[in-house]
Design an enzyme around this catalytic site. Structure first.
Site, short mmCIF file in Angstrom:
data_model
loop_
_atom_site.label_atom_id
_atom_site.label_comp_id
_atom_site.label_asym_id
_atom_site.label_seq_id
_atom_site.Cartn_x
_atom_site.Cartn_y
_atom_site.Cartn_z
N CYS A 22 -25.27 -32.61 -51.74
CA CYS A 22 -25.35 -31.15 -51.82
C CYS A 22 -25.96 -30.62 -50.53
O CYS A 22 -27.17 -30.69 -50.34
CB CYS A 22 -26.19 -30.73 -53.02
SG CYS A 22 -26.32 -28.93 -53.18
N GLU A 123 -18.85 -28.10 -52.05
CA GLU A 123 -18.61 -29.51 -51.77
C GLU A 123 -17.27 -29.62 -51.03
O GLU A 123 -16.43 -28.71 -51.12
CB GLU A 123 -18.58 -30.36 -53.06
CG GLU A 123 -19.96 -30.78 -53.55
CD GLU A 123 -20.72 -31.66 -52.57
OE1 GLU A 123 -20.15 -32.02 -51.49
OE2 GLU A 123 -21.88 -31.97 -52.83
#
Length: 243
Positions: A22, A123
């Site tokens: 992340c 992402e």
């Protein structure tokens, strides 16, 4: 903490590539919405952010006394025992599987847990035959702000500056995320916020039980422009669906 110091740290941690876990998120809800959602006071002057990157100052929520309060922290946890702030760049994420034992995180895991508010995160998906990864924006299906499981720490520099920093805990991807990336941030359900923030709770098994993939049916995702690849781009265009 001075603006000059954070400028120095940002230079040391210059974000040169998409982080494998992340590494970007957004927080753009109105301050009043965040106050209602998290049971805190409204923060005057909070600005919408659409491309938050490591090394930047971000909002965290922690328990102070008997109340939840917003604070700011440098994204990239600097352990209290560190000799150099540069260690923080490799500490933007903590793996759920090892967070209770890893020296950099275990003290914070026991004593200094926080929520990190976000409206969604990014992402990057590797596509067969493509040189450039496809960025995706992921949010809750109901569009409510989410709470990442976070850790925070206070570090004193050799010059005597007190620096507060933080990390986002990541876990295995749920079914929604698996085609995009193998990892995702731990998103805590509202019913678990008080448990995670409880200052005197140090039962590792109880805490680790919370670090699970979020239910995929409560989330949604869409592809976005590669504009998000550069942290210099910080506008609503970052979260718009790509053609």
């Amino acid at each position: 903490m001075t603006t000059e110091f954070f400028g120095l740290v940002a230079g040391l941690f210059s974000y040169r590539q998409v982080n494998p876990m992340c590494g970007r998120f957004a927080l753009f809800s109105l301050p009043s919405t965040l106050a209602r959602r998290f049971g805190t006071d409204t923060i005057p002057g909070m600005e919408a952010r659409y491309n938050i990157a490591p090394s930047q100052s971000i909002f965290i929520i922690r328990t102070e006394g008997d109340r939840r309060r917003f604070a700011t922290a440098h994204w990239g946890l600097i352990p209290f025992w560190a000799k150099d702030a540069r260690i923080g760049y490799s500490m933007i994420n903590a793996r759920a599987e090892t967070v209770a034992e890893k020296p950099a995180f275990r003290t914070s895991f026991k004593q200094r847990r926080c929520l990190i508010p976000a409206d969604g995160f990014y992402e990057w998906q590797a596509l067969p035959g493509a040189k450039t990864k496809q960025p995706w924006f992921i949010s809750l299906r109901n569009r409510e702000p989410m709470a990442f499981a976070g850790l925070w720490e206070r570090w004193n520099s050799p010059e005597g500056r007190a620096v507060e920093s933080c990390s986002i805990i990541v876990t295995a991807a749920n079914n929604l995320m698996q085609p995009i990336h193998e990892r995702m941030p731990v998103i805590l359900a509202p019913d678990d916020w008080n448990i995670w923030l409880a200052p005197h709770l140090s039962n590792a098994d109880r805490l680790l039980d919370l670090l699970q993939p979020y239910p995929d049916e409560e989330m949604t995702a869409w592809p976005v422009s590669t504009k998000v690849n550069s942290p210099k781009n910080d506008s609503e265009e970052c979260i718009e669906a790509s053609a």
